[in-house]
Enzyme design. Structure first.
Site, PDB file in Angstrom:
ATOM      1  CE  LYS A  41      42.735  51.215 -30.411  1.00 38.13           C
ATOM      2  NZ  LYS A  41      43.490  52.136 -31.291  1.00 38.13           N
ATOM      3  CE  LYS A  61      46.711  48.229 -29.508  1.00 35.66           C
ATOM      4  NZ  LYS A  61      47.214  48.390 -30.877  1.00 35.66           N
ATOM      5  CB  SER A  79      46.670  52.765 -30.253  1.00 38.09           C
ATOM      6  OG  SER A  79      46.319  51.673 -31.064  1.00 38.09           O
ATOM      7  CB  SER A 113      45.326  49.515 -33.561  1.00 38.72           C
ATOM      8  OG  SER A 113      46.708  49.443 -33.297  1.00 38.72           O
TER       9      SER A 113
END
Length: 389
Positions: free
Chosen positions: A228, A66, A123, A63
């Site tokens: 993140k 992202k 997420s 992730s």
């Protein structure tokens, strides 16, 4: 007398040994043991790398993908291609995304602001695809935009196959490229960075599960304000974290840590915290010049002004091993003679910052003001002076 000379020689030798030791310390300062496959610690304020391990090895993105999706969404917002209150449709493809979810469905029209929170805080893969389709027109076109942007940012070892980060052949990056992306996010879109410090979010009408931000450092360290997390079986537990702390005579100092392939959610937080704390305590940030301050004022030839102030539009800061700031030296290289005209912001030289035998930073210096060309007689007079010189 001989005893005095002997004492002076001993003192000089001691000073020389101390200077050599300081230079060696600057080059070999070792970070703590970090339980991760790859890691990187960057001082964003000074632009220096403080610690690194296998930073060019290809890794699964999970992730952390992202971060690039967000970069493109923020860019579209700034360009007014979309706005935060604009509602985007939820496609069947977005609705059926596996993994972490915001729990939106095709019956909904969701504001961009909420989709950003769903992607960053939760997420949510569903929110990510909805944003990608809204900005790129199609899923596939958005992925092309991601790869184009990666090349534009200099992320030479990154390739995207999707906007959410699910495992797919060829969907890889490196710790170095992630640091580049994280730094550019912080520098290019400061007005949107507040999304990354949100600890909890749930879209109205959706289940309460998956509402907590998985970045555990947001709950442990008040100086941490992003960025993140990521996890897949192939990638392990990953975290791109950033913190900003205030220091006397310096102001805000920001670090970014990249920890990849840790063993657990708690481990990635612990190792990231360890790196950040070490970076702040093992190194001092030294501000050499303020933003817009003249580093030098060299002579100008054939110009309406006889001198020009040169420096940088941002403060010049270096990170050095704690306690060694007084040993910094600077060297300026210029393309002399400086002959007008030249514009404000035009590069006219280089500043090298040195500690012992180690070059800490090498930065271009620009004209802080423009200098127009002198009249015909002024140019002729300077031409004669240059010829004599």
């Amino acid at each position: 007398m001989n005893r005095i000379f002997s004492l002076l020689r001993t003192l000089a030798l001691a000073v020389g040994v101390a200077s050599a030791a300081l230079a060696t310390q600057a080059q070999t300062l070792q970070p703590p043991e970090i339980a991760a496959r790859n890691y990187l610690l960057v001082d964003v304020t000074s632009g220096q790398t403080l610690a690194a391990k296998d930073i060019d090895a290809p890794v699964e993105q999970a992730s952390l993908t992202k971060l690039m999706t967000a970069y493109l969404v923020f860019d579209a917002l700034r360009a007014k291609k979309i706005d935060l209150q604009q509602k985007l449709p939820v496609s069947v493809r977005a609705w059926k995304m596996p993994g972490s979810r915001m729990f939106i469905d095709p019956k909904m029209q969701v504001p961009v602001d909420d989709l950003l929170k769903g992607m960053i805080v939760q997420s949510g893969n569903d929110a990510t695809v909805a944003l990608a389709e809204g900005v790129g027109g199609t899923f596939e076109n958005f992925v092309k935009l991601m790869n184009d942007q990666a090349q534009a940012l200099g992320m030479k070892n990154t390739a995207y196959r999707n906007p959410e980060g699910l495992t797919e052949p060829g969907h890889t990056t490196t710790a170095r490229d992630l640091a580049t992306l994280a730094t550019r996010l912080l520098q290019d879109f400061p007005e949107y960075m507040h999304y990354y410090s949100i600890k909890q979010y749930r879209y109205e009408g959706t289940p309460a599960s998956n509402s907590n931000n998985r970045n555990l450092l947001l709950y442990r360290d008040p100086s941490v304000d992003g960025l993140k997390t990521g996890h897949t079986a192939a990638a392990g537990y990953c975290l791109v974290a950033t913190a900003k702390r205030e220091f006397p005579n310096m102001g805000t100092r920001r670090l970014v840590s990249i920890v990849l392939g840790a063993a657990s959610e708690n481990a990635r937080a612990n190792e990231s915290q360890k790196l950040l704390n070490w970076g702040y305590t093992a190194f001092d940030a030294v501000k050499l010049f303020d933003a817009g301050q003249a580093v030098d004022t060299p002579a100008v030839w054939k110009g309406k002004s006889s001198t020009v102030k040169i420096g940088r539009s941002e403060a010049i800061v270096v990170a050095v091993p704690a306690g060694s700031g007084g040993k910094i030296t600077t060297q300026i290289a210029r393309r002399d003679p400086l002959v007008a005209p030249f514009g404000q912001g035009q590069e006219v030289g280089t500043l090298k910052v040195v500690l012992g035998e180690q070059t800490l930073r090498e930065l271009p210096l620009v004209a802080l003001e423009g200098v127009d060309q002198a009249g015909i007689f002024g140019r002729a007079w300077d031409a004669i002076r240059l010829w004599i010189k």
